[in-house]
Design an enzyme around this catalytic site. Structure first.
Site, PDB file in Angstrom:
ATOM      1  NE  ARG A  32      -3.497   0.265   2.475  1.00 49.99           N
ATOM      2  CZ  ARG A  32      -4.604   0.236   1.990  1.00 49.99           C
ATOM      3  NH1 ARG A  32      -5.255  -0.625   1.373  1.00 49.99           N
ATOM      4  NH2 ARG A  32      -5.211   1.494   1.771  1.00 49.99           N
ATOM      5  CG  ASN A 117      -4.458   6.005   4.195  1.00 51.77           C
ATOM      6  OD1 ASN A 117      -4.210   6.624   3.276  1.00 51.77           O
ATOM      7  ND2 ASN A 117      -4.839   4.774   3.525  1.00 51.77           N
ATOM      8  N   GLY A 118      -4.648   9.716   4.447  1.00 52.60           N
ATOM      9  CA  GLY A 118      -5.529  10.364   3.975  1.00 52.60           C
ATOM     10  C   GLY A 118      -5.034  12.013   3.903  1.00 52.60           C
ATOM     11  CD  GLU A 484      -3.453  -4.426 -17.926  1.00 51.79           C
ATOM     12  OE1 GLU A 484      -3.021  -5.164 -17.183  1.00 51.79           O
ATOM     13  OE2 GLU A 484      -4.006  -3.320 -17.839  1.00 51.79           O
ATOM     14  CE  LYS A 488      -0.793  -5.244 -15.179  1.00 48.65           C
ATOM     15  NZ  LYS A 488      -1.464  -3.905 -15.216  1.00 48.65           N
ATOM     16  CD  GLU A 491       1.197  -1.202 -13.662  1.00 48.49           C
ATOM     17  OE1 GLU A 491       1.180  -0.490 -12.891  1.00 48.49           O
ATOM     18  OE2 GLU A 491       0.227  -2.080 -14.120  1.00 48.49           O
ATOM     19  CG  HIS A 507      -5.237   9.473 -37.783  1.00 50.95           C
ATOM     20  ND1 HIS A 507      -5.928  10.019 -38.977  1.00 50.95           N
ATOM     21  CD2 HIS A 507      -5.911   8.267 -37.566  1.00 50.95           C
ATOM     22  CE1 HIS A 507      -6.949   9.289 -39.377  1.00 50.95           C
ATOM     23  NE2 HIS A 507      -6.739   8.092 -38.878  1.00 50.95           N
ATOM     24  CE  LYS A 602      -3.080  -4.855  -6.300  1.00 48.11           C
ATOM     25  NZ  LYS A 602      -2.975  -5.310  -7.365  1.00 48.11           N
TER      26      LYS A 602
HETATM   27  C1  AGP Z   1      -2.752  -1.862 -12.061  1.00 51.45           C
HETATM   28  O1  AGP Z   1      -1.784  -2.715 -12.620  1.00 51.45           O
HETATM   29  C2  AGP Z   1      -2.421  -0.600 -11.679  1.00 51.45           C
HETATM   30  N1  AGP Z   1      -1.488  -0.407 -10.809  1.00 51.45           N
HETATM   31  C3  AGP Z   1      -3.336   0.362 -11.401  1.00 51.45           C
HETATM   32  O2  AGP Z   1      -3.612   1.035 -12.844  1.00 51.45           O
HETATM   33  C4  AGP Z   1      -4.733  -0.112 -10.838  1.00 51.45           C
HETATM   34  O3  AGP Z   1      -5.396  -0.719 -11.981  1.00 51.45           O
HETATM   35  C5  AGP Z   1      -5.588   1.265 -10.550  1.00 51.45           C
HETATM   36  O4  AGP Z   1      -5.116   1.814  -9.706  1.00 51.45           O
HETATM   37  C6  AGP Z   1      -7.041   0.584 -10.427  1.00 51.45           C
HETATM   38  O5  AGP Z   1      -6.823   0.150  -8.995  1.00 51.45           O
HETATM   39  P1  AGP Z   1      -8.296  -0.824  -8.678  1.00 51.45           P
HETATM   40  O6  AGP Z   1      -8.408  -1.849  -9.642  1.00 51.45           O
HETATM   41  O7  AGP Z   1      -7.825  -1.431  -7.444  1.00 51.45           O
HETATM   42  O8  AGP Z   1      -9.340   0.309  -8.609  1.00 51.45           O
END
Ligand code: AGP
Length: 607
Positions: A32, A117-118, A484, A488, A491, A507, A602
């Site tokens: 997290r 957290n926040g 996607e 991947k 990241e 374009h 996460k």
């Molecule tokens: C996923 O690989 C990413 N780290 C990130 O884009 C993630 O999909 C996004 O933050 C959404 O998260 P969620 O599915 O928990 O809402």
């Protein structure tokens, strides 16, 4: 100001090794946020040297910059006999990554310890007042203000009401854990960001995510917004702002703890990729009623909207193409963070389908709150029981992918796509076909995960590892696969990658193609095949290196990775191959921990 997106863990109870319990709990929550961490425990007696410096009935704090995953707790600190402790692993947005800014934060008397957290939006005006009253601050964080504000209220009232009244002064979405050494109590309160309370035998645990508590108990309470829980000898749950006592709602979690272990795998990312055949089969065999219900909600609705962020947004995008193709049904798509600006036409007849692994992504949680205010029905597809989106929704589908520890989403996306596929087939009364297709797909993914197939992907990773740019194209259903694959690669391997619809090539983007610029082509055997192949030819004509992924080879492909022809489900093996390519690119590029990419966390709980 510290806007943070972090891991929170706390313990109070019969055991005397609070430091160890909190340390282990934080390690499970590291995904997290992982730039710094800290633990505070109450010092009961002052036998040990470290304790005598702090004095009895005070908190002693251990804080560090860096990942807790690699850390070993100071043996003296570990040896402290304490039954009350809180800990935090941080993902900083405001306020540098320093030991001083790491949590927990204490008040002047070191009897109040706070983690957070926040956001505290009005922290500076409160801080000004407290400074005038003589409070001494040790950090730049907004969080520390709460510790001193409670201290101020303690001058005229007891601990529980001091926390309540201090909390009511704050503005912004936050989750707090406060420990008070004189009474030996733990208080958790929130207006946003998740908090779970674990109820054990004469002991209590608090964490941002149930995964941190599973080892100790399966009996939990998911704290709702504007609730405060007091834990010590017993448990009391209060409704804020006034503190009216309410009865806790207990949940018993079915999750197995070993889900949080890597087993034979070097990284959670690879383990979770290998779990995908099981995830697909589980949905094919056990989700017919859920998907039928969702299909009928879509049928009854006057306007359906699918939304998500990042990887989950690609499931939503795929959903709109899928329903158009299989069910001839129009479904609107939106990125979560943009839906705020698109929802003025929602009515009580609208259906909104938020898709999210964590169920906590603020850019989805917030627009859903607004959609509810407009009377729209909410059908959430999430992977975390008890998450905010799960609790916000009128109808919920739990993905059953099990806990996803790697920051980059893999099995959760494949679960999302499988649910949408089965729902689209259920919509036209052919869930039997959907089920058969998913079982065939699970088999194909098992084949892809065989060593011989993996060797091919490793070879491609070796070839592409030093590339500065990688482009990915797809059309129709495979457009989401292209996006996607791109995310991947970015990241996980930190290579700049760009994904786009094949038709967009001419374009503008084609200007970036040079000799040997790699371009991955998601080529499904459907009405898009010829067009995507001619896009590949246009890139090849400019010297591009073409990597085809799909069921049908073609001379334009310099490299070809074959999938089975799985009709609408072909996107699943295309994505699994991309996940593996990204993983092996990361290893080839010497990235030590692909489970925790730099600068990411996460679940994104701040805007
Ligand atoms: C996923 O690989 C990413 N780290 C990130 O884009 C993630 O999909 C996004 O933050 C959404 O998260 P969620 O599915 O928990 O809402």
């Amino acid at each position: 100001m510290t806007k943070n997106m972090c891991g929170i863990f706390g313990y109070v109870g019969k055991q005397g090794n609070a430091a160890e319990i909190v340390f282990d709990g934080l390690k499970l929550l590291e995904y997290r946020g992982y730039d710094s961490w800290g633990i505070a425990v109450k010092v009961k007696s002052s036998k040990l040297k470290v304790q005598s410096d702090v004095g009895k009935n005070r908190f002693i704090v251990e804080k560090h910059v860096g990942k807790i995953g690699d850390a070993v707790l100071n043996s003296q600190f570990l040896a402290i006999n304490s039954n009350l402790g809180i800990g935090h692993t941080r993902w900083a947005t405001h306020g540098g990554v320093t030991v001083a800014n790491a949590h927990p934060h204490l008040d002047c008397t070191k009897t109040v310890a706070v983690i957070h957290n926040g956001i505290i939006e009005n922290f500076s005006e409160i801080k000004k007042k407290l400074l005038k009253m003589g409070h001494k601050f040790r950090s730049e964080t907004d969080t520390e203000v709460f510790a001193h504000l409670i201290e101020q209220y303690l001058t005229k009232e007891g601990f529980t009401s001091a926390v309540r009244d201090a909390f009511n002064q704050l503005r912004g979405l936050s989750a707090f854990l406060v420990a008070y050494s004189p009474s030996g109590e733990l208080v958790a309160a929130k207006t946003g960001s998740p908090l779970v309370v674990g109820v054990g035998d004469n002991e209590f645990f608090v964490a941002s995510d149930a995964i941190g508590i599973l080892k100790h108990t399966k009996k939990v309470i998911f704290l709702e917004d504007d609730q405060m829980v007091i834990l010590g000898k017993n448990i009391r749950l209060l409704e804020l702002p006034w503190g009216k006592e309410i009865n806790p709602k207990y949940n018993i979690l079915e999750w197995k703890f070993e889900g949080a272990k890597k087993g034979k795998f070097e990284h959670f990312l690879l383990k979770e990729i290998y779990e995908q055949p099981r995830v697909i089969k589980n949905i094919a065999l056990n989700y017919s009623s859920e998907t039928k219900n969702l299909a009928s909600l879509i049928e009854k609705a006057f306007g359906t909207f699918m939304l998500g962020c990042g990887t989950a947004s690609y499931a939503a995008l795929f959903g709109t193409y899928l329903f158009s193709k299989i069910a001839k049904k129009h479904i609107n798509f939106s990125i979560g963070s943009e839906f705020n600006y698109l929802e003025s036409y929602l009515t009580s007849k609208s259906l909104v389908i938020p898709i999210s692994q964590s169920g906590e992504t603020i850019d989805v949680v917030e627009p859903i709150e607004k959609a509810k205010e407009r009377g729209a029905k909410i059908a959430a597809i999430v992977n975390v029981l008890g998450s905010t989106l799960y609790r916000q929704a009128d109808y919920k589908i739990l993905l059953g992918a099990g806990s996803e520890k790697a920051v980059v989403g893999t099995k959760s996306l494949i679960a999302m796509i499988s649910v949408l596929l089965l729902t689209a087939y259920a919509y036209v009364g052919r869930e039997d076909l959907g089920k058969k297709l998913l079982l065939k797909t699970a088999k194909n993914v098992e084949d892809i995960l065989r060593d011989s197939f993996i060797a091919e992907i490793k070879k491609l990773a070796q070839e592409l590892k030093n590339k500065e740019h990688i482009y990915v194209i797809g059309r129709g259903l495979s457009y989401a696969a292209a996006l996607e694959a791109t995310l991947k690669i970015k990241e996980t391997s930190y290579i700049h990658a760009e994904g786009f619809a094949g038709g967009e090539l001419k374009h503008g983007v084609i200007a970036l193609i040079e000799k040997n610029t790699p371009c991955i082509v998601m080529a499904s055997n459907d009405q898009t095949y010829d067009d995507i192949v001619s896009n590949a030819q246009e890139i090849k004509a400019r010297g591009g290196l073409i990597v085809g992924i799909g069921p049908k080879d073609n001379e334009v492909f310099d490299r070809f990775i074959e999938t089975q022809d799985l009709k609408e489900a072909t996107i699943i093996p295309q994505i699994v191959i991309s996940q593996l390519l990204a993983y092996y690119l990361a290893l080839e590029r010497g990235i030590v921990d692909p489970d925790k990419p730099r600068n990411l966390a996460k679940s994104v709980t701040v805007k």
